[in-house]
Write a protein that holds these residues in place. Sequence first.
Motif, PDB file in Angstrom:
ATOM      1  N   GLY A 134       0.817  -1.207   0.000  1.00 49.05           N
ATOM      2  CA  GLY A 134       0.000   0.000   0.000  1.00 49.05           C
ATOM      3  C   GLY A 134       0.848   1.254   0.000  1.00 49.05           C
ATOM      4  N   ASP A 135       1.936   1.251   0.793  1.00 54.79           N
ATOM      5  CA  ASP A 135       2.857   2.395   0.794  1.00 54.79           C
ATOM      6  C   ASP A 135       3.436   2.608  -0.599  1.00 54.79           C
ATOM      7  N   PHE A 136       3.796   1.517  -1.255  1.00 55.66           N
ATOM      8  CA  PHE A 136       4.395   1.597  -2.586  1.00 55.66           C
ATOM      9  C   PHE A 136       3.402   2.173  -3.597  1.00 55.66           C
ATOM     10  N   ILE A 137       2.207   1.603  -3.644  1.00 53.47           N
ATOM     11  CA  ILE A 137       1.207   2.033  -4.629  1.00 53.47           C
ATOM     12  C   ILE A 137       0.779   3.479  -4.383  1.00 53.47           C
ATOM     13  N   VAL A 138       0.439   3.804  -3.145  1.00 51.92           N
ATOM     14  CA  VAL A 138      -0.030   5.162  -2.842  1.00 51.92           C
ATOM     15  C   VAL A 138       1.103   6.166  -3.014  1.00 51.92           C
ATOM     16  N   GLY A 139       2.340   5.777  -2.648  1.00 50.39           N
ATOM     17  CA  GLY A 139       3.470   6.666  -2.864  1.00 50.39           C
ATOM     18  C   GLY A 139       3.661   6.993  -4.332  1.00 50.39           C
ATOM     19  N   TYR A 140       3.558   5.977  -5.176  1.00 47.47           N
ATOM     20  CA  TYR A 140       3.644   6.208  -6.614  1.00 47.47           C
ATOM     21  C   TYR A 140       2.497   7.099  -7.093  1.00 47.47           C
ATOM     22  N   ALA A 141       1.294   6.845  -6.586  1.00 51.21           N
ATOM     23  CA  ALA A 141       0.141   7.648  -6.990  1.00 51.21           C
ATOM     24  C   ALA A 141       0.330   9.114  -6.600  1.00 51.21           C
ATOM     25  N   LEU A 142       0.864   9.371  -5.411  1.00 52.82           N
ATOM     26  CA  LEU A 142       1.097  10.755  -4.977  1.00 52.82           C
ATOM     27  C   LEU A 142       2.151  11.431  -5.854  1.00 52.82           C
ATOM     28  N   ALA A 143       3.209  10.692  -6.165  1.00 53.63           N
ATOM     29  CA  ALA A 143       4.271  11.271  -7.000  1.00 53.63           C
ATOM     30  C   ALA A 143       3.735  11.655  -8.378  1.00 53.63           C
ATOM     31  N   PHE A 144       2.995  10.747  -8.968  1.00 51.06           N
ATOM     32  CA  PHE A 144       2.461  11.041 -10.291  1.00 51.06           C
ATOM     33  C   PHE A 144       1.308  12.044 -10.225  1.00 51.06           C
ATOM     34  N   ALA A 145       0.687  12.190  -9.064  1.00 53.48           N
ATOM     35  CA  ALA A 145      -0.325  13.235  -8.895  1.00 53.48           C
ATOM     36  C   ALA A 145       0.318  14.613  -9.012  1.00 53.48           C
ATOM     37  N   VAL A 146       1.515  14.755  -8.427  1.00 52.54           N
ATOM     38  CA  VAL A 146       2.251  16.018  -8.566  1.00 52.54           C
ATOM     39  C   VAL A 146       2.567  16.278 -10.035  1.00 52.54           C
ATOM     40  N   ALA A 147       3.029  15.241 -10.727  1.00 51.45           N
ATOM     41  CA  ALA A 147       3.310  15.381 -12.156  1.00 51.45           C
ATOM     42  C   ALA A 147       2.036  15.702 -12.931  1.00 51.45           C
ATOM     43  N   ALA A 148       0.909  15.113 -12.499  1.00 57.18           N
ATOM     44  CA  ALA A 148      -0.358  15.351 -13.191  1.00 57.18           C
ATOM     45  C   ALA A 148      -0.807  16.803 -13.054  1.00 57.18           C
ATOM     46  N   VAL A 149      -0.567  17.412 -11.882  1.00 61.33           N
ATOM     47  CA  VAL A 149      -0.933  18.817 -11.691  1.00 61.33           C
ATOM     48  C   VAL A 149      -0.139  19.703 -12.648  1.00 61.33           C
ATOM     49  N   LEU A 150       1.171  19.462 -12.725  1.00 60.42           N
ATOM     50  CA  LEU A 150       2.005  20.240 -13.647  1.00 60.42           C
ATOM     51  C   LEU A 150       1.572  20.015 -15.083  1.00 60.42           C
ATOM     52  N   GLN A 151       1.301  18.761 -15.425  1.00 58.20           N
ATOM     53  CA  GLN A 151       0.845  18.433 -16.777  1.00 58.20           C
ATOM     54  C   GLN A 151      -0.462  19.151 -17.099  1.00 58.20           C
ATOM     55  N   ALA A 152      -1.396  19.163 -16.155  1.00 59.93           N
ATOM     56  CA  ALA A 152      -2.696  19.783 -16.383  1.00 59.93           C
ATOM     57  C   ALA A 152      -2.572  21.287 -16.593  1.00 59.93           C
ATOM     58  N   VAL A 153      -1.749  21.940 -15.776  1.00 61.61           N
ATOM     59  CA  VAL A 153      -1.566  23.384 -15.909  1.00 61.61           C
ATOM     60  C   VAL A 153      -1.013  23.734 -17.284  1.00 61.61           C
ATOM     61  N   VAL A 154       0.013  23.007 -17.716  1.00 55.96           N
ATOM     62  CA  VAL A 154       0.640  23.288 -19.012  1.00 55.96           C
ATOM     63  C   VAL A 154      -0.320  22.995 -20.160  1.00 55.96           C
ATOM     64  N   THR A 155      -0.990  21.840 -20.104  1.00 56.29           N
ATOM     65  CA  THR A 155      -1.867  21.431 -21.209  1.00 56.29           C
ATOM     66  C   THR A 155      -3.079  22.339 -21.335  1.00 56.29           C
ATOM     67  N   VAL A 156      -3.713  22.646 -20.207  1.00 55.26           N
ATOM     68  CA  VAL A 156      -4.893  23.522 -20.240  1.00 55.26           C
ATOM     69  C   VAL A 156      -4.507  24.913 -20.724  1.00 55.26           C
TER      70      VAL A 156
END
Length: 244
Positions: free
Chosen positions: A93-115
């Motif tokens: 669970g630590d592994f999966i959620v940790g990965y999800a949080l990391a890519f969530a940060v990347a997703a925010v940056l991606q969303a700002v740039v793309t939008v």
Amino acid sequence: MSPTRTFATAGRVLSQIRHDPRSIVLMVVAPSLLVGLFSWLFSEQDGVFQQLGPAILALFPFIIMFLITSITTLRERRSGTLERLMTTPLSKGDFIVGYALAFAVAAVLQAVVTVAFAVIVCGLSVEGPLWQLGLVAVADALLGTALGLLASAFARTEFQAVQFMPVLVFPQVLLGGILMPREQMPDALQAISDWLPLSYAIDAINAVTAGDEGWDLWAPILVILAFASGALVLGSLTLRRRTG
């Protein structure tokens, strides 16, 4: 699960991403380039980009985050990194959620740039607030991340991870409402589309561009987050320590 170990995992993944220019370009720049190409393709046909652009804005981040997440996670297993981490108190669970949080940060940056690129450069008109469009784009990217983590739990090779796209991604593209409005589909296909999370991602982003508020906007966002949470739970339950 331990918050400390989860955030430590997220920090490790973000550090790896920061030192991988190719992944950064693929996550942050590629969606904008694809949206720009789509806009350019229909630049001489009035109204086409305005009609299909919102759905495309939901589609590209979803697909790219699915690919990046599934392949990156699978590399962790194939290299033995996950197996070594599992000898520590780190849980699945630590592994999966940790990965999800990391890519969530990347997703925010991606969303700002793309939008920003879609609205400022490509001229996409949005009736609702831009922050809502960004929020839906982040939710779409998180959905791709969660499904990518789920796919990586079952795949044995990077090629197999990519092969999950016809199972998890392509049906959603065909039935999500991009090629045809869902209400115009045959009843059986419309019923199937009601169970596909990308359908709700497209509904949410269309609601923002149309200026809809209330339940028309927040209901599909909640459905997206529910699907993403379910995929993360299932991924943590089925994750293998090593690919043999």
